[in-house]
Write a protein that holds these residues in place. Structure first.
Motif, PDB file in Angstrom:
ATOM      1  N   VAL A  49     -10.978  11.756   0.515  1.00 43.92           N
ATOM      2  CA  VAL A  49      -9.548  12.032   0.568  1.00 43.92           C
ATOM      3  C   VAL A  49      -8.834  10.737   0.200  1.00 43.92           C
ATOM      4  CG1 VAL A  49      -7.579  12.627   2.034  1.00 43.92           C
ATOM      5  CG2 VAL A  49      -9.763  13.821   2.327  1.00 43.92           C
ATOM      6  N   ILE A  50      -7.906  10.827  -0.740  1.00 42.61           N
ATOM      7  CA  ILE A  50      -7.080   9.675  -1.093  1.00 42.61           C
ATOM      8  C   ILE A  50      -5.687   9.929  -0.527  1.00 42.61           C
ATOM      9  CG2 ILE A  50      -6.140   8.236  -2.933  1.00 42.61           C
ATOM     10  CD1 ILE A  50      -8.509   9.093  -4.691  1.00 42.61           C
ATOM     11  N   ASP A  51      -5.301   9.090   0.425  1.00 43.82           N
ATOM     12  CA  ASP A  51      -4.005   9.223   1.091  1.00 43.82           C
ATOM     13  C   ASP A  51      -2.963   8.402   0.338  1.00 43.82           C
ATOM     14  OD1 ASP A  51      -1.859   9.490   2.793  1.00 43.82           O
ATOM     15  OD2 ASP A  51      -2.755   8.334   4.430  1.00 43.82           O
ATOM     16  N   LEU A  52      -1.994   9.095  -0.241  1.00 37.53           N
ATOM     17  CA  LEU A  52      -0.935   8.459  -1.021  1.00 37.53           C
ATOM     18  C   LEU A  52       0.404   8.492  -0.289  1.00 37.53           C
ATOM     19  CD1 LEU A  52      -1.890  10.009  -4.483  1.00 37.53           C
ATOM     20  CD2 LEU A  52      -2.573   7.787  -3.547  1.00 37.53           C
ATOM     21  N   THR A  53       0.381   8.758   0.999  1.00 41.68           N
ATOM     22  CA  THR A  53       1.608   8.880   1.787  1.00 41.68           C
ATOM     23  C   THR A  53       2.484   7.634   1.652  1.00 41.68           C
ATOM     24  OG1 THR A  53       0.463  10.296   3.368  1.00 41.68           O
ATOM     25  CG2 THR A  53       2.530   9.320   4.105  1.00 41.68           C
ATOM     26  N   GLY A  54       1.889   6.469   1.642  1.00 44.22           N
ATOM     27  CA  GLY A  54       2.648   5.217   1.579  1.00 44.22           C
ATOM     28  C   GLY A  54       2.894   4.705   0.175  1.00 44.22           C
ATOM     29  N   LEU A  55       2.572   5.510  -0.831  1.00 46.63           N
ATOM     30  CA  LEU A  55       2.767   5.074  -2.210  1.00 46.63           C
ATOM     31  C   LEU A  55       4.247   5.180  -2.571  1.00 46.63           C
ATOM     32  CD1 LEU A  55       0.635   4.061  -4.218  1.00 46.63           C
ATOM     33  CD2 LEU A  55       0.754   6.276  -5.311  1.00 46.63           C
ATOM     34  N   LEU A  56       4.817   4.086  -3.030  1.00 42.81           N
ATOM     35  CA  LEU A  56       6.236   4.038  -3.380  1.00 42.81           C
ATOM     36  C   LEU A  56       6.472   4.269  -4.864  1.00 42.81           C
ATOM     37  CD1 LEU A  56       7.140   0.852  -1.308  1.00 42.81           C
ATOM     38  CD2 LEU A  56       7.425   3.250  -0.635  1.00 42.81           C
ATOM     39  N   TYR A  57       5.474   3.939  -5.670  1.00 41.50           N
ATOM     40  CA  TYR A  57       5.627   4.017  -7.126  1.00 41.50           C
ATOM     41  C   TYR A  57       4.245   4.163  -7.741  1.00 41.50           C
ATOM     42  CZ  TYR A  57       6.525   2.557 -11.926  1.00 41.50           C
ATOM     43  OH  TYR A  57       6.599   2.522 -13.286  1.00 41.50           O
ATOM     44  N   CYS A  58       4.171   4.909  -8.832  1.00 41.06           N
ATOM     45  CA  CYS A  58       2.911   5.063  -9.552  1.00 41.06           C
ATOM     46  C   CYS A  58       3.236   5.230 -11.036  1.00 41.06           C
ATOM     47  CB  CYS A  58       2.152   6.281  -9.032  1.00 41.06           C
ATOM     48  SG  CYS A  58       0.541   6.531  -9.796  1.00 41.06           S
ATOM     49  N   ASP A  59       2.662   4.365 -11.880  1.00 42.19           N
ATOM     50  CA  ASP A  59       2.866   4.507 -13.315  1.00 42.19           C
ATOM     51  C   ASP A  59       1.623   5.134 -13.950  1.00 42.19           C
ATOM     52  OD1 ASP A  59       0.952   2.486 -13.653  1.00 42.19           O
ATOM     53  OD2 ASP A  59       2.364   1.030 -14.475  1.00 42.19           O
ATOM     54  N   SER A  60       1.585   5.167 -15.259  1.00 44.48           N
ATOM     55  CA  SER A  60       0.476   5.825 -15.958  1.00 44.48           C
ATOM     56  C   SER A  60      -0.867   5.157 -15.689  1.00 44.48           C
ATOM     57  CB  SER A  60       0.753   5.880 -17.464  1.00 44.48           C
ATOM     58  OG  SER A  60       0.879   4.567 -17.991  1.00 44.48           O
ATOM     59  N   THR A  61      -0.866   3.865 -15.429  1.00 40.20           N
ATOM     60  CA  THR A  61      -2.121   3.178 -15.098  1.00 40.20           C
ATOM     61  C   THR A  61      -2.666   3.705 -13.775  1.00 40.20           C
ATOM     62  OG1 THR A  61      -1.284   1.203 -16.205  1.00 40.20           O
ATOM     63  CG2 THR A  61      -3.226   0.927 -14.814  1.00 40.20           C
ATOM     64  N   GLY A  62      -1.786   3.907 -12.813  1.00 40.52           N
ATOM     65  CA  GLY A  62      -2.193   4.468 -11.525  1.00 40.52           C
ATOM     66  C   GLY A  62      -2.712   5.878 -11.661  1.00 40.52           C
ATOM     67  N   ILE A  63      -2.057   6.672 -12.497  1.00 37.27           N
ATOM     68  CA  ILE A  63      -2.519   8.037 -12.751  1.00 37.27           C
ATOM     69  C   ILE A  63      -3.927   8.007 -13.330  1.00 37.27           C
ATOM     70  CG2 ILE A  63      -2.125  10.110 -14.142  1.00 37.27           C
ATOM     71  CD1 ILE A  63      -0.097   9.769 -11.857  1.00 37.27           C
ATOM     72  N   THR A  64      -4.168   7.074 -14.234  1.00 40.43           N
ATOM     73  CA  THR A  64      -5.492   6.946 -14.843  1.00 40.43           C
ATOM     74  C   THR A  64      -6.554   6.630 -13.791  1.00 40.43           C
ATOM     75  OG1 THR A  64      -4.523   6.217 -16.928  1.00 40.43           O
ATOM     76  CG2 THR A  64      -6.851   5.679 -16.574  1.00 40.43           C
ATOM     77  N   VAL A  65      -6.231   5.789 -12.819  1.00 47.08           N
ATOM     78  CA  VAL A  65      -7.165   5.462 -11.738  1.00 47.08           C
ATOM     79  C   VAL A  65      -7.477   6.716 -10.922  1.00 47.08           C
ATOM     80  CG1 VAL A  65      -7.484   4.144  -9.609  1.00 47.08           C
ATOM     81  CG2 VAL A  65      -6.496   3.042 -11.625  1.00 47.08           C
ATOM     82  N   LEU A  66      -6.465   7.508 -10.629  1.00 46.29           N
ATOM     83  CA  LEU A  66      -6.691   8.738  -9.864  1.00 46.29           C
ATOM     84  C   LEU A  66      -7.523   9.743 -10.652  1.00 46.29           C
ATOM     85  CD1 LEU A  66      -3.151   9.133  -8.271  1.00 46.29           C
ATOM     86  CD2 LEU A  66      -5.245   8.312  -7.164  1.00 46.29           C
ATOM     87  N   VAL A  67      -7.298   9.834 -11.945  1.00 53.33           N
ATOM     88  CA  VAL A  67      -8.106  10.728 -12.789  1.00 53.33           C
ATOM     89  C   VAL A  67      -9.552  10.235 -12.829  1.00 53.33           C
ATOM     90  CG1 VAL A  67      -8.448  11.582 -15.144  1.00 53.33           C
ATOM     91  CG2 VAL A  67      -6.159  11.596 -14.131  1.00 53.33           C
ATOM     92  N   THR A  68      -9.756   8.932 -12.839  1.00 52.99           N
ATOM     93  CA  THR A  68     -11.109   8.372 -12.781  1.00 52.99           C
ATOM     94  C   THR A  68     -11.798   8.791 -11.489  1.00 52.99           C
ATOM     95  OG1 THR A  68     -10.500   6.492 -14.167  1.00 52.99           O
ATOM     96  CG2 THR A  68     -12.460   6.231 -12.770  1.00 52.99           C
ATOM     97  N   ALA A  69     -11.067   8.776 -10.377  1.00 53.08           N
ATOM     98  CA  ALA A  69     -11.638   9.228  -9.098  1.00 53.08           C
ATOM     99  C   ALA A  69     -12.048  10.683  -9.199  1.00 53.08           C
ATOM    100  CB  ALA A  69     -10.633   9.035  -7.964  1.00 53.08           C
ATOM    101  N   TYR A  70     -11.210  11.487  -9.823  1.00 53.84           N
ATOM    102  CA  TYR A  70     -11.531  12.906 -10.019  1.00 53.84           C
ATOM    103  C   TYR A  70     -12.827  13.046 -10.827  1.00 53.84           C
ATOM    104  CZ  TYR A  70     -11.476  17.454 -12.270  1.00 53.84           C
ATOM    105  OH  TYR A  70     -11.841  18.684 -12.765  1.00 53.84           O
ATOM    106  N   GLN A  71     -12.955  12.277 -11.883  1.00 50.26           N
ATOM    107  CA  GLN A  71     -14.150  12.356 -12.737  1.00 50.26           C
ATOM    108  C   GLN A  71     -15.401  11.917 -11.980  1.00 50.26           C
ATOM    109  OE1 GLN A  71     -12.586   9.932 -15.894  1.00 50.26           O
ATOM    110  NE2 GLN A  71     -11.949  11.718 -17.099  1.00 50.26           N
ATOM    111  N   LEU A  72     -15.294  10.870 -11.185  1.00 48.79           N
ATOM    112  CA  LEU A  72     -16.439  10.423 -10.379  1.00 48.79           C
ATOM    113  C   LEU A  72     -16.844  11.485  -9.366  1.00 48.79           C
ATOM    114  CD1 LEU A  72     -15.392   6.708  -9.752  1.00 48.79           C
ATOM    115  CD2 LEU A  72     -17.345   7.495 -11.124  1.00 48.79           C
TER     116      LEU A  72
END
Length: 115
Positions: A49-72
């Motif tokens: 589980v990735i908790d993003l409750t405290g995330l204030l901002y996310c750009d395309s680089t951050g989205i790419t990291v989350l997609v990498t987690a999905y792929q793994l």
């Protein structure tokens, strides 16, 4: 101008899944911290589980990291869920079509319960 700050932690949730927490700003200058933590995370049948409750901002680089987690997770056959996606991040997820690949829940407990 300030330097973006991202705090990332990982640990076992009492119910079994690995819980990764990201708080602050997830962007080009901070994404490596989350990318490294995700790379070191064992994707097991108990899930992640990735908790993003405290995330204030996310750009395309951050989205790419989350997609990498999905792929793994997919490669390992492990469940993956996001928790606490809200505000502007919801909009970004909607525009990018990420709700089609990610299971997303309002809270960590709901995400863990769904596993």
């Amino acid at each position: 101008m300030h330097d973006p700050v991202l705090t990332v932690t990982a640990g076992a949730h009492p119910a079994g899944p690995t819980l990764i927490t990201a708080a602050g700003e997830l962007d080009y200058s901070t994404a490596a911290d989350l990318r490294e933590l995700i790379g070191d995370t064992p994707f097991t049948p108990a899930g992640v589980v990735i908790d993003l409750t405290g995330l204030l901002y996310c750009d395309s680089t951050g989205i790419t990291v989350l997609v990498t987690a999905y792929q793994l997770a997919r490669s390992a056959g492990a469940p993956l869920a996001l928790a606490g996606v809200s505000g502007s991040l919801e909009r970004v997820f909607g525009i990018a079509g990420l709700y089609e690949i990610f299971a997303s829940y309002p809270t960590v407990e709901q995400a863990v319960g769904a596993m």
